[in-house]
Design a protein around this motif. Structure first.
Motif, PDB file in Angstrom:
ATOM      1  N   TYR A   1       0.851  -1.192   0.000  1.00 30.71           N
ATOM      2  CA  TYR A   1       0.000   0.000   0.000  1.00 30.71           C
ATOM      3  C   TYR A   1       0.889   1.246   0.000  1.00 30.71           C
ATOM      4  CZ  TYR A   1      -3.478  -3.427   1.441  1.00 30.71           C
ATOM      5  OH  TYR A   1      -4.293  -4.534   1.515  1.00 30.71           O
ATOM      6  N   PRO A   2       1.415   1.636  -1.156  1.00 28.12           N
ATOM      7  CA  PRO A   2       2.268   2.843  -1.199  1.00 28.12           C
ATOM      8  C   PRO A   2       1.512   4.050  -0.637  1.00 28.12           C
ATOM      9  CG  PRO A   2       2.325   1.679  -3.302  1.00 28.12           C
ATOM     10  CD  PRO A   2       1.244   1.034  -2.481  1.00 28.12           C
ATOM     11  N   MET A   3       2.197   4.799   0.219  1.00 31.21           N
ATOM     12  CA  MET A   3       1.559   5.932   0.903  1.00 31.21           C
ATOM     13  C   MET A   3       2.459   7.148   0.859  1.00 31.21           C
ATOM     14  SD  MET A   3       0.283   4.006   4.379  1.00 31.21           S
ATOM     15  CE  MET A   3      -0.662   5.394   4.960  1.00 31.21           C
ATOM     16  N   LYS A   4       1.827   8.298   0.743  1.00 32.67           N
ATOM     17  CA  LYS A   4       2.532   9.561   0.882  1.00 32.67           C
ATOM     18  C   LYS A   4       2.679   9.858   2.370  1.00 32.67           C
ATOM     19  CE  LYS A   4       0.521  11.366  -3.343  1.00 32.67           C
ATOM     20  NZ  LYS A   4      -0.443  12.306  -3.909  1.00 32.67           N
ATOM     21  N   SER A   5       3.551  10.777   2.680  1.00 35.80           N
ATOM     22  CA  SER A   5       3.725  11.198   4.056  1.00 35.80           C
ATOM     23  C   SER A   5       2.430  11.824   4.567  1.00 35.80           C
ATOM     24  CB  SER A   5       4.869  12.210   4.133  1.00 35.80           C
ATOM     25  OG  SER A   5       5.120  12.555   5.458  1.00 35.80           O
ATOM     26  N   ASN A   6       2.089  11.538   5.801  1.00 33.55           N
ATOM     27  CA  ASN A   6       0.884  12.033   6.469  1.00 33.55           C
ATOM     28  C   ASN A   6      -0.410  11.584   5.809  1.00 33.55           C
ATOM     29  OD1 ASN A   6       2.250  13.391   8.570  1.00 33.55           O
ATOM     30  ND2 ASN A   6       2.760  15.010   7.142  1.00 33.55           N
ATOM     31  N   GLN A   7      -0.375  10.503   5.064  1.00 36.31           N
ATOM     32  CA  GLN A   7      -1.576   9.979   4.418  1.00 36.31           C
ATOM     33  C   GLN A   7      -2.213   8.898   5.291  1.00 36.31           C
ATOM     34  OE1 GLN A   7      -1.106   7.907   0.597  1.00 36.31           O
ATOM     35  NE2 GLN A   7      -2.845   9.093  -0.143  1.00 36.31           N
ATOM     36  N   VAL A   8      -3.542   8.799   5.179  1.00 36.34           N
ATOM     37  CA  VAL A   8      -4.326   7.796   5.900  1.00 36.34           C
ATOM     38  C   VAL A   8      -5.049   6.956   4.859  1.00 36.34           C
ATOM     39  CG1 VAL A   8      -6.203   7.427   7.554  1.00 36.34           C
ATOM     40  CG2 VAL A   8      -4.648   9.370   7.855  1.00 36.34           C
ATOM     41  N   ILE A   9      -4.987   5.640   5.019  1.00 32.91           N
ATOM     42  CA  ILE A   9      -5.660   4.727   4.092  1.00 32.91           C
ATOM     43  C   ILE A   9      -6.612   3.848   4.878  1.00 32.91           C
ATOM     44  CG2 ILE A   9      -5.389   2.806   2.470  1.00 32.91           C
ATOM     45  CD1 ILE A   9      -2.700   3.869   1.673  1.00 32.91           C
ATOM     46  N   LEU A  10      -7.830   3.729   4.351  1.00 32.35           N
ATOM     47  CA  LEU A  10      -8.817   2.802   4.900  1.00 32.35           C
ATOM     48  C   LEU A  10      -8.856   1.584   3.992  1.00 32.35           C
ATOM     49  CD1 LEU A  10     -11.192   1.924   6.712  1.00 32.35           C
ATOM     50  CD2 LEU A  10     -12.694   3.287   5.223  1.00 32.35           C
ATOM     51  N   ILE A  11      -8.655   0.408   4.580  1.00 27.39           N
ATOM     52  CA  ILE A  11      -8.664  -0.855   3.848  1.00 27.39           C
ATOM     53  C   ILE A  11      -9.838  -1.679   4.367  1.00 27.39           C
ATOM     54  CG2 ILE A  11      -7.371  -2.968   3.345  1.00 27.39           C
ATOM     55  CD1 ILE A  11      -4.826  -1.270   3.944  1.00 27.39           C
ATOM     56  N   GLY A  12     -10.646  -2.181   3.460  1.00 26.69           N
ATOM     57  CA  GLY A  12     -11.797  -2.987   3.833  1.00 26.69           C
ATOM     58  C   GLY A  12     -11.399  -4.402   4.213  1.00 26.69           C
ATOM     59  N   LYS A  13     -12.351  -5.142   4.736  1.00 29.98           N
ATOM     60  CA  LYS A  13     -12.096  -6.536   5.098  1.00 29.98           C
ATOM     61  C   LYS A  13     -11.687  -7.373   3.898  1.00 29.98           C
ATOM     62  CE  LYS A  13     -14.795  -7.145   9.308  1.00 29.98           C
ATOM     63  NZ  LYS A  13     -15.826  -7.945   9.986  1.00 29.98           N
ATOM     64  N   ASP A  14     -12.070  -6.932   2.696  1.00 28.98           N
ATOM     65  CA  ASP A  14     -11.697  -7.659   1.478  1.00 28.98           C
ATOM     66  C   ASP A  14     -10.261  -7.361   1.040  1.00 28.98           C
ATOM     67  OD1 ASP A  14     -11.926  -5.059   0.536  1.00 28.98           O
ATOM     68  OD2 ASP A  14     -13.375  -5.547  -1.039  1.00 28.98           O
ATOM     69  N   GLY A  15      -9.570  -6.474   1.764  1.00 28.61           N
ATOM     70  CA  GLY A  15      -8.189  -6.141   1.443  1.00 28.61           C
ATOM     71  C   GLY A  15      -8.049  -4.995   0.455  1.00 28.61           C
ATOM     72  N   GLY A  16      -9.160  -4.485  -0.038  1.00 21.53           N
ATOM     73  CA  GLY A  16      -9.111  -3.390  -1.001  1.00 21.53           C
ATOM     74  C   GLY A  16      -9.043  -2.030  -0.333  1.00 21.53           C
ATOM     75  N   VAL A  17      -8.346  -1.100  -0.998  1.00 24.03           N
ATOM     76  CA  VAL A  17      -8.282   0.275  -0.504  1.00 24.03           C
ATOM     77  C   VAL A  17      -9.636   0.918  -0.747  1.00 24.03           C
ATOM     78  CG1 VAL A  17      -7.212   2.542  -0.807  1.00 24.03           C
ATOM     79  CG2 VAL A  17      -5.793   0.481  -0.865  1.00 24.03           C
ATOM     80  N   LYS A  18     -10.268   1.385   0.317  1.00 24.00           N
ATOM     81  CA  LYS A  18     -11.592   2.013   0.212  1.00 24.00           C
ATOM     82  C   LYS A  18     -11.482   3.518   0.079  1.00 24.00           C
ATOM     83  CE  LYS A  18     -13.338  -2.000   0.550  1.00 24.00           C
ATOM     84  NZ  LYS A  18     -13.699  -2.678  -0.675  1.00 24.00           N
ATOM     85  N   SER A  19     -10.528   4.119   0.793  1.00 32.29           N
ATOM     86  CA  SER A  19     -10.352   5.574   0.742  1.00 32.29           C
ATOM     87  C   SER A  19      -8.943   5.946   1.161  1.00 32.29           C
ATOM     88  CB  SER A  19     -11.319   6.286   1.685  1.00 32.29           C
ATOM     89  OG  SER A  19     -12.628   6.159   1.250  1.00 32.29           O
ATOM     90  N   ARG A  20      -8.553   7.119   0.677  1.00 34.53           N
ATOM     91  CA  ARG A  20      -7.303   7.749   1.113  1.00 34.53           C
ATOM     92  C   ARG A  20      -7.664   9.130   1.638  1.00 34.53           C
ATOM     93  NH1 ARG A  20      -2.426   5.381  -0.969  1.00 34.53           N
ATOM     94  NH2 ARG A  20      -2.934   3.578  -2.256  1.00 34.53           N
ATOM     95  N   PHE A  21      -7.065   9.506   2.764  1.00 34.09           N
ATOM     96  CA  PHE A  21      -7.333  10.788   3.395  1.00 34.09           C
ATOM     97  C   PHE A  21      -6.008  11.510   3.619  1.00 34.09           C
ATOM     98  CE2 PHE A  21     -10.463   7.691   4.821  1.00 34.09           C
ATOM     99  CZ  PHE A  21     -11.678   8.339   4.626  1.00 34.09           C
ATOM    100  N   SER A  22      -6.060  12.828   3.672  1.00 35.51           N
ATOM    101  CA  SER A  22      -4.847  13.603   3.938  1.00 35.51           C
ATOM    102  C   SER A  22      -4.668  13.856   5.436  1.00 35.51           C
ATOM    103  CB  SER A  22      -4.885  14.931   3.182  1.00 35.51           C
ATOM    104  OG  SER A  22      -6.022  15.670   3.546  1.00 35.51           O
ATOM    105  N   ALA A  23      -5.657  13.483   6.223  1.00 41.50           N
ATOM    106  CA  ALA A  23      -5.575  13.613   7.680  1.00 41.50           C
ATOM    107  C   ALA A  23      -6.491  12.565   8.303  1.00 41.50           C
ATOM    108  CB  ALA A  23      -6.002  15.013   8.114  1.00 41.50           C
TER     109      ALA A  23
END
Length: 153
Positions: free
Chosen positions: A107-129
């Motif tokens: 899950y490549p991420m930028k600095s200060n990024q937040v990622i929500l991953i579902g139970k299926d393992g898929g990325v559901k959302s990316r947030f900046s805070a």
């Protein structure tokens, strides 16, 4: 009483092979516990994941997550805060030394990024805070979560 046979030793190669396989494995070369989490994909179908990368105010973020422990548990969320010093998490198993590297590879991420991953393992959302209310709302709108809420009521 045991008597050694001098005519044939058919068991010797098997015993030697067994001992070699026991003592030459990675278990002796590694200090990590056998049950250490090495990859968050191992948590698929069990938990939703929140990944938080390089947060400048690490203590505040961890405190916010801990203050919302009940809501987090209710939604089967595990969180991992990645910082230069390592990982803070609510996961109770030991973590492998390679976990942070494996997370960032998957899950490549930028600095200060937040990622929500579902139970299926898929990325559901990316947030900046980290906005827990937005994350909770998004999770609660997911079909799997709605089924869980119906089942629990």
């Amino acid at each position: 009483m045991f008597k050694a046979s001098t005519t044939s030793t058919p068991m010797l190669p098997m015993v030697a092979s067994l001992l070699l396989s026991i003592f030459s494995g990675n278990a002796l070369a590694s200090n990590k516990p056998a049950n250490a989490l090495n990859d968050i994909t191992d948590l698929q179908w069990q938990h939703r994941i929140i990944l938080i990368n390089d947060i400048e105010n690490l203590d505040d973020v961890v405190q916010l997550l801990e203050q919302n422990k009940d809501e987090i548990q209710e939604r089967d969320i595990l969180w991992f805060v990645l910082s230069p010093d390592g990982i803070s998490t609510n996961h109770t198993q030991p973590l492998s030394a390679e976990l942070k590297q494996n997370i960032l590879k998957t899950y490549p991420m930028k600095s200060n990024q937040v990622i929500l991953i579902g139970k299926d393992g898929g990325v559901k959302s990316r947030f900046s805070a980290l906005q827990l209310n937005d994350i909770f709302s998004e999770i609660d709108a997911m079909p799997m979560r709605q089924a869980e809420m119906r089942r629990d009521n």
